[in-house]
Design an enzyme around this catalytic site. Structure first.
Site: not given
Length: 594
Positions: A67, A136-137, A182, A263, A298
């Site tokens: 990101y 997250s990732y 998404w 989440d 999240h």
């Protein structure tokens, strides 16, 4: 150096004498930008390094992100470096200023993570001890690094991290998770403008058939999207290299797992903690596993409210202090008492308090079956009932038409989880949904733990999906989600198995409904709803056995849910007895009636 909001410690998680032993923020900071780190195949990845100024060797916290490393560096770099840590923030392969385009998720994260850790350990400012953090990732890549067994990696903090790819992202219950599309669009938007997707006609795009045309409909061109859709979760040869939960036995890291009850990647944390606690490589590692589950989406630990539900002043905690304490212990060796405390902290919604527990699921849980009963459950005010014991009753039948889309769409632009607590009482009462409602509770009850549905089902189609939801119905008529899940019938036997059910044959299906912690009050009811579509969260089953990446033709399925003493369909609830909420009891006899 960015000044972050200060959260006053006020809970059992973030207050105590241990705060006095936190590494003080006394160091000056040196920042080195765009350091190119070579991987084993020669590809170079861009990293920013923030470290204490002057001589000395320090432990390092690594962040590997798709990101953009700038934001992570701005928010984490100086705070960590001031406390005596080096922080390395790296763009993963194929993203931003790192080489190796195009970005291919998951494939290189183990090798690249381990190579980066080796590079860190060889630097003159490093003492050889490395930790990782991120959400997250950015949480998922920590597990890929941990499975390499790199001896320098001592501790990880995976936040809102997905589990194995067949457990949530990109597949859950054998069904493709449409938010994967998404995510593909978000990767483009973040790289282009730093924002997230807005103004997209998601209903139209996600309804595109075949599924492999969704990327075109969304204007994105990530090859991994079509590739993942083209490989169902039973394609073991394809997905095995991406799994890591079957390799906990090769990992010896301490881990602090952080997630929220709302989440979208919640299954990760509640699987990682018990998986490592029971299966990590060493006894030492097994003792150093922690789990924090808050009233969050999240975007965790961001707000005390979700929608119109206020979780009180304990809902937002000084999470940074917990993280510093964790790394102080496992990277610096500071004896701050963390490994002598109960390892599980859960926020009980409704009671709006944090609870310390010795394990997950919570020891002493009273596993309580709520059986489907009654008949004519196609309407909410029909005869569908919930009972504490199985009872005779006719099966319920409903028609599932994959081409009939919901009128209302949840927002794909809600990153905080505000809609997760929405009152569902105004949702349309569809005959394609079966509803079973309990009598009012006679006393408060606490549901804390994983929720599971076990259903005996049949269909006149060659394949279909089954979806269940558990909701709380308050005396004033509000309906709010507690849990739920989805399962594709042909994949009901688990990973790697494709077993279509002959039309008309009755089989047992178990569906993971995720986990929650919620106090119910006297007068509340519990409602279980069963249907066959999770759209727009999940791809539709077209009720055929045509491969998902080419299927365009749909058939209506007439699906049956059986519930009688021989086929006792039920939802299994984790009832945790407390002094003020001893168990699950109802005001009236729970025998079904028409």
């Amino acid at each position: 150096d960015v000044a972050l909001p200060v959260v006053e410690p006020r809970t059992v998680l973030d207050s105590g004498e241990w705060r006095k032993s936190l590494s003080p923020a006394t160091h000056e900071v040196v920042a080195e930008k765009k350091v190119m780190v070579a991987m084993r195949d020669g590809v170079r990845l861009a990293a920013d390094v923030y470290r204490p100024a002057g001589e000395g060797k320090f432990p390092t916290v690594l962040v590997r992100t798709p990101y953009g490393r700038v934001v992570e560096g701005v928010t984490r770099g100086h705070p960590f470096a001031k406390r005596g840590y080096a922080l390395v923030v790296q763009d993963v392969r194929g993203r931003f200023e790192s080489e190796g385009a195009p970005f291919a998720p998951l494939i290189h994260e183990s090798d690249d993570g381990s190579d980066t850790i080796d590079w860190i350990a060889a630097q003159p400012w490093s003492d050889g001890n490395v930790g990782m953090i991120g959400g997250s990732y950015v949480g998922m890549v920590q597990w890929y690094a941990a499975r390499t067994g790199n001896p320098h990696l001592k501790a990880i903090v995976p936040q809102v991290s997905p589990p194995d790819p067949d457990q949530n992202f990109p597949y859950e219950g054998g069904v493709f998770l449409l938010s994967t599309a998404w995510w593909a669009v978000a990767l483009d938007q973040i790289a282009a403008s730093g924002g997230i997707p807005r103004g997209v006609d998601w209903k139209k795009a996600l309804a595109t058939l075949p599924l492999t045309e969704i990327d075109t409909a969304l204007g994105t061109a990530h090859p991994f999207l079509d590739e993942w859709i083209s490989h169902p979760p039973t394609d073991a040869a394809y997905w095995k290299p991406y799994r890591y939960q079957d390799r906990f036995g090769e990992m010896s890291v301490a881990s602090l797992n952080i997630s929220g009850w709302y989440d979208g990647d919640q299954p990760g944390a509640v699987q990682h903690f018990p998986g490592m606690r029971r299966g990590a490589k060493t006894e030492e590692a097994r003792k150093h596993q922690f789990l924090v589950m808050g009233p969050w989406g999240h975007g965790f630990n961001a707000t005390r409210t979700l929608g119109d539900v206020d979780f009180g002043e304990q809902a937002v905690i000084d999470l940074d202090a917990l993280v510093y304490r964790f790394f102080d212990r496992y990277l610096k060796g500071i004896d701050n008492g963390i490994d002598g405390e109960d390892p599980v902290k859960v926020f009980v919604m409704g009671a709006n308090r944090w609870q310390r527990e010795k394990d997950w699921p919570v020891p002493g849980t009273s596993w309580t079956k709520l059986h489907l009963a009654g008949s004519k459950a196609n309407k909410i005010d029909g005869g569908g009932r919930l009972a504490l014991a199985p009872a005779e009753g006719p099966a319920d039948v409903y028609a599932y038409d994959p081409l009939k889309l919901p009128e209302d769409m949840p927002s794909y632009e809600d990153m905080t989880g505000q809609q997760a607590t929405a009152d569902q009482s105004q949702f349309p009462d569809e005959e394609s949904v079966l509803d079973y409602t309990s009598p009012p509770l006679a006393a408060p009850a606490e549901i804390t733990g994983p929720i599971t549905a076990k259903l005996w089902v049949s269909t006149d189609a060659v394949d279909t999906d089954f979806v269940f939801a558990v909701n709380r119905v308050t005396p004033d008529g509000k309906v709010r989600a507690l849990g739920g899940g989805i399962q594709r019938l042909r994949y009901r036997l688990g990973s790697g198995q494709d077993s279509p059910v002959p039309p008309g044959e009755v089989v047992e299906v178990e569906i993971d409904g995720w986990a929650t912690s919620q106090r119910l009050e006297t007068g509340d009811r519990i409602r279980v709803s069963i249907a066959s579509t999770g759209f727009p969260g999940y791809a539709r089953n077209l009720n055929t056995l045509e491969p998902a990446h080419t299927a365009t033709e749909a058939k209506v399925a007439n699906n049956t849910v059986h519930h009688d003493p021989a086929r006792p369909s039920h939802v299994l609830l984790p009832i945790v007895p407390r002094e003020d909420a001893p168990g699950l009891t109802f005001e009236t006899a729970d025998e079904p009636h028409d």
